[in-house]
Scaffold this motif. Sequence first.
Motif, PDB file in Angstrom:
ATOM      1  N   UNK A 163      63.143  17.254  58.342  1.00  0.00           N
ATOM      2  CA  UNK A 163      62.787  17.481  56.850  1.00  0.00           C
ATOM      3  C   UNK A 163      62.015  18.398  56.280  1.00  0.00           C
ATOM      4  N   UNK A 206      63.059  21.885  60.952  1.00  0.00           N
ATOM      5  CA  UNK A 206      64.066  21.462  60.008  1.00  0.00           C
ATOM      6  C   UNK A 206      64.934  20.244  59.990  1.00  0.00           C
ATOM      7  N   UNK A 247      68.455  16.216  53.003  1.00  0.00           N
ATOM      8  CA  UNK A 247      68.806  17.029  53.855  1.00  0.00           C
ATOM      9  C   UNK A 247      69.737  16.682  55.002  1.00  0.00           C
ATOM     10  N   UNK A 248      70.051  15.290  54.679  1.00  0.00           N
ATOM     11  CA  UNK A 248      71.325  14.947  55.513  1.00  0.00           C
ATOM     12  C   UNK A 248      72.442  15.340  55.172  1.00  0.00           C
ATOM     13  N   UNK A 291      72.893  18.539  54.573  1.00  0.00           N
ATOM     14  CA  UNK A 291      73.174  19.869  54.972  1.00  0.00           C
ATOM     15  C   UNK A 291      74.160  20.166  56.155  1.00  0.00           C
ATOM     16  N   UNK A 330      60.464  14.631  51.799  1.00  0.00           N
ATOM     17  CA  UNK A 330      61.579  13.839  51.952  1.00  0.00           C
ATOM     18  C   UNK A 330      61.701  13.284  53.210  1.00  0.00           C
ATOM     19  N   UNK A 359      64.585  11.856  55.902  1.00  0.00           N
ATOM     20  CA  UNK A 359      65.966  11.439  56.328  1.00  0.00           C
ATOM     21  C   UNK A 359      65.904  10.764  58.021  1.00  0.00           C
ATOM     22  N   UNK A 360      67.193  10.186  58.321  1.00  0.00           N
ATOM     23  CA  UNK A 360      67.044   9.647  59.592  1.00  0.00           C
ATOM     24  C   UNK A 360      68.575   9.843  60.113  1.00  0.00           C
ATOM     25  N   UNK A 361      68.590  10.977  60.990  1.00  0.00           N
ATOM     26  CA  UNK A 361      70.026  11.507  61.370  1.00  0.00           C
ATOM     27  C   UNK A 361      70.204  11.472  62.872  1.00  0.00           C
ATOM     28  N   UNK A 382      74.288  26.885  53.638  1.00  0.00           N
ATOM     29  CA  UNK A 382      74.983  25.512  54.107  1.00  0.00           C
ATOM     30  C   UNK A 382      73.768  24.511  53.882  1.00  0.00           C
TER      31      UNK A 382
END
Lengths: 1104, 491
Positions: A974, A971, B228-229, B231, A986, A988-990, B221
């Motif tokens: 992505x 999850x 997805x950042x 969420x 997709x 992302x970079x978190x 949520x």
Amino acid sequence: MHRFRGTHLKCLICLAASTFGLAALAYPPPVRALQNTTPSGAASARRIDFSRDIRPILSDKCFACHGPDAPNNKSPLRFDTEAHAFADLGEGRQAIVRGHPEQSELVRRITAENESLRMPPVYSTHKLTKQEIDQLTNWVAQGAQWQQHWAFTAPVRLPSPAVKNRAWLRNSIDSFVLARLEQEGLKPAEEADRATLIRRVSFDLTGLPPTPQEIDAFLNDRSPKAYEKVVDRLLASPRHGERMAFRWLDAARYADTNGYQLDGEREMWRWRDWVIEAFNRNLPFDQFVIEQLAGDLLPNPTLEQRIATAFNRNHRGNSEDGLVPEEYAVEYVVDRVDTVSTVFLGLTMGCARCHNHKYDPFTQKEYYQLYAYFNSIPEDGRFANFGNSRPWMPAPTREQEQQLRSLEAKIALAEKRLAASLKEAVPAERRWEKSLAASESRHWFPSDSLILHHALDQNARLFVKETPRSNEPTEPNEADVNPPKDEKKLEIGFKDGLPQYAASPLGKGVVFEGKLSFDAGTVATFDYRDRVHDFKDQFAISAWFYPESENSGALVTRMGENVAEQENNLPKGRGYGVFFVNGKVHFNLVGVWADDSFRVETENTLPIRRWHHVVAVFDSLQPYDKVQIYVNGQKQALKINNNRLFRQFANNDAHLRLGAGGGPQWHFKGMLDEVRIYKALPSPEQIAILSCPDSLSQIAAIPPQMRSEAQRLKIRNAFLDEAAPTTAQREWNALHELRQQKAALEASIVTLMVMQELPRPRPAFLLNRGASVDRGVPAVLPAMQESLTNNRLGLARWLVRPENPLTALVTVNRFWQMLFSNGLVKTSEDFGAQGERPSHPELLDWLAVEFQQNGWNMKALLKTIVMSNTYRQSSRINSELLQRDPDNRLLARGPRVRLPAEMIRDQALLASGLLVEELGGPSVRPYQPEGLYKDLLFSNMTKYAQDKSKGLWRRSLYTFWKRTVNPPAMNVFDASSREYCMVRETRTNTPLQALNLMNDTTYVEAARIMAQRMLNEGGTKPEDRIALGLRLAAGRAPDEKEAQVLLGNLQSQLEYFQGHPQEAAQLLGVGVKPSETRQKTEELAAYAVIASLILNLDEVITKQ
Amino acid sequence: MNIEMTSPLDEYRRLMTRRHFFSRCGLGMGTTALAALLKDDGLAVSTAEGGESQSGLPELPHFAPKAKRVIYLFQSGGPSQLELFDHKPQLEKYRGQDLPDSVRRGQRLTGMTAFQSSFPTAPSIYKFGQYGKSSATLSELLPHTAKIADDLCFIKSMHTDQINHDPAITFSLTGFQLAGRPSLCSWIAYGLGSENKDLPAFVVMVSVGASSDQPLYDRLWGSGFLSSRHQGVKFHSGQDPVLYLSNPPGINNEVRRRFLDDLAKLNQKNAETFGDPEILSRVSQYELAYRMQSSVPELTDLSKEPEKILERYGPDARKPGTFAANCILARRLAERGVRFIQLFHRGWDQHNNCPKQIAGQCRNTDQPTAALIQDLKERGLFEDTLVIWGGEFGRTVYSQGKLTAEDYGRDHHPRCFTLWLAGGGIKGGVTIGETDDFSYNIVRDPVSVFDLNATILHCLGLDHTRLTYKFQGRYFRLTDVHGDVVNRALA
């Protein structure tokens, strides 16, 4: 009610699309324009191109009110077809007058000063920019040329365009790419270095990095075919199918749970394995489509072809109490239509669910015509909490199938041998029969799987032998009719009276006068499914009964005594029971009477005041016919009162009772005898024997040729059991053993939800409007050929016909996206008017035609792309290019993109050596933080049964996928949630990704085992060990500066752990894999930190 | 590091906004230059998603917001309006009588009661009173809420389309009953971005110890088709409030710091070679992760909360993961600028044994809820924090199962339920809407879930018709094509 996935009828924000209704057919389909919308400094100076410059504006800003959804348009004026756009509006007005902006109403209105006249209206929230107004105006001035939407015309293979730098070309792909680059004044990048290239192509084709050996082999192979050899090796690897399955599982919304509310487990992995295998054996894509959409409708479909159809059963299924099944039955069909349209046609058909599509030329009716291909299966809108919901079928793995065949052969052989030895034993049999004739009356009945027996004779004892579900065997327990003290506690015995005995066909039976009953305690526990188990129970109740009246009541039940639970004069409590009501035998298994039960009665009435024998059978392994009733040996035609059983029916509070259950008024009136309960399906032979009232001596007295089949079987079995020669008994036992093995194997066979066509198509309706619709394909696409049957199979074949433009275009685009991270059409889910136009239209066409002409050969297509120079370019970016083309749409460099979730994890497992490379099988449960399910789920579903060894280290596509609580490590990187079809990835970079890679047990353990490898295989020098570490993950050795940094870090870690030996031990205690090295704890811990550092490098989690 | 060579980094700098984290890292190789580049404040800037960043959309908010943040106290399961808010004294005379068809009007029921042979009217056994200057009507089960009644805006005319939990809760929180749409909070995170550099924009907490009831789902949520950042980050009650937050055993902060410094050096070197701004973005994400490792435990450590405050939240305040403890955390998150805080409390699904069960639910939630409001007020946060209390639907006036003098059950009821709003942008002491004598149908001022969500966005300065995202060719909205701001609720 608002329950439509698509947009709503008064959809203001959902604007509309280009169409070429029938009028457009008059115009020849234009060759696709060379130009496109991707970055270009010179775009504004070019001649206006309708497809590139104008339709997107009309679609995005005007179609909401002037588009294909005519019934809901605010104005009769439409801009989605040429005929409409140029129509006479009366009073000499025309929206568009070619070459004359000043006479065109369109231009007048978009430039009107007066707000009340200006388009788009203020309230619409849409605005035209100055540039858009200029473009529309100039287009009219330039003659307002019209073109058909590019995606609805068949792809054409154009000759490769001329380029200046011919030396750079390796195949046609390069010509198209280079032509565009030269047009833009750009140069392609140099080829990536070999180490980078093999890592890139290994990930792309197998999802795993190359091993150091593979890298060395490639670096040292100086032959011109070195790279091609690598590509061929990767395409031939079984890992290839797994890699290709990653994204196909997203598109097919594959998961291991049902997805709504309780989100119970289902069993669909047999389809997942089919997909892997299909990619590995390079099943041509057209076959791949046909088998998944309609494998069941192919002539004489194979098991594998039927398995393929699970594609359309991967959607979520709702099991919530109180739902309206019809509502969800519709949702499932809608999900199929939306998934098929997205995956194969690249169309957002879902918009047309509630009204004509706002942008693309699809009517609501056409939506339901597609719907009609997918609504005709014997499904229920309500799903079971746990397990598969119908239609489903046993889908043995290849191994199980082999075992089954082998058992069947053995059984056939054993039967033959038994017959032979019985032939020899005929004299002995006759002798034994003679001895019987003289002996006292006795019987023989099957005792395998017998768990309860009451003879209901004077002094008879209740026999109970039940193995509890926990699989812990317990001692058999025999109880007296007059129970000893400790059984009084269990209250076993006759209740409300004393038994009176009367003659029965088998001697004596007990008279039940409407009060008396026999309580057998909490035995014969059978059930269907609960939230976490599928009990797979099969059982049979056999009894003799003599009904005093048409409503004699309960024979054998495990139901309560609740008076209140009556309906239409039937006992409707929870539990199971066999009743005699209205002259018919009823067999009910009831969770909730009305909407969660399986209830049947015999079609025929039975005469009262006569003895009958009944066998009631429940088989949970059947998707439909779960219940059978035999009366006097004859299988009965049944009237199904309810066949919607979803979960538990067991009434654990109730006791098993003879002659009672369901309320006082159902206490039996008549006689009962010889009650037997089996925990297995009885064979036809056994049913015949059970229903045969004649004693062995009576049968023996009948000449063999005069005996009935039941009599013959009964005495034959008794002989085999008691008196046959050892050889025959041995054969008999062996046969028995084999049959039991087969039954056990059949119960263990994995099942799969599949497509299955109803004999007569279910009618489909235009929902909300009521008119029925026939199956059909959208008019804007080529018609379905006359030769095709108008069903799912015809539709599947139509999809892959050469004249259908979309399937090949959409598919090659997705392949391109997989390799370059953006498709040539970036909106890979939408090829309609609101989607992006292709960056390289001719290349897309070329690939589509090439794919089709190559027999839809997927591996060949992949090979063509990865062999191109375009693919092989270095992914380094210079600042000019970064500014000009940040998304790399012009392809002046190679792809650089963060790896998808699965590859990040699989790489760590492979690099460390932990990876268990096994193909397929049930899903596995790797490490997951404790308590993740606890906060969110029902009490008995909160346990995550983490695997203990192998399952921890399988490839990520085998990870158990719970839809409502996704595997967290997937999850954060992505992964799609698998709740619905997803075709575009997709990235992302978190910070959560950083935390995961640094601290997840998976990666800490992998680092530890990788460190061990660095120490064991990397020589003795720290620099060599570190070099091996980097090679394992990044596929290259460190340069001097990098080595310095890594060695510096190693030094500091060593110092730290030498001072903190306990901490070193703690770190090495993470994960279950034991450490195997001679090295000191502190050293291993220090290297584990280095390995973790390597696994966290941006380069390592990136394909570059 | 040769700064001349790194013009892609200049490009990156251009994309970034101000930040400081590197100044304290003291790195070697090229770090000074890097620190200089990164002193701007950019969190995740993904080139792939064009335009979306942690700092929100450029043109937002649409107008001056009244609320800066939201605390949504979601009561999952469907709290009974009849026991808590919607007083129906006249019901007593119908006790035990079948619900008249004229009231039900053929409305569909769930499969749990649709086959019931009768629908006996069940008045609440609880007493109601009038509280505060506004004379709000409240049940005796909510003595603490009664004290803050003048701060609350009750909507007694909420209604929804859905009758079962999964679709109804999904509908409430994503505007659509099937999976796939972004949640309310991720829409806000997408539109407005984060106010806090060290914490996520959107935090979710689920009470533990609530009776094990309806399950919850990631999608509530989730970010749907948004990046997805956006969420929600779910805080857990166990050791790691955020998944994978703690270093593995044996690794302390110094080891981690050194690890990150060297990781940054190596990543930066790769950035020089490849020129991809995404690499430096990753470096900044690792730094944010590091800061979360200290900011989150500091946040969740309630040991320094004054005794007086803990007492205010009631006996559960010291038990981690309870609704009370989560309410304190919600306040602490609000203080730290977290944009959207969503608490879930389960167990409101009173199909049977309603009187007893709901009293237990109220014991667990009433006091902490009131304490949170009071706490926010004392800290000056109430004016710009929007607080919402409510569930996914209401409950039926007729009894599910047997009706006795002390006992009854209530099935799901979508046609009316009560919910309250308070704080930023909301007018306190107001009651909106009215239901019929049976609390079955709305007779005045209906408010749909879309209207509610439009109102929530409005308080944050967002026009619900203009907060859109183009996906599959269409401009999606949280409120689809519906929704009117409930102006009467606004201050």
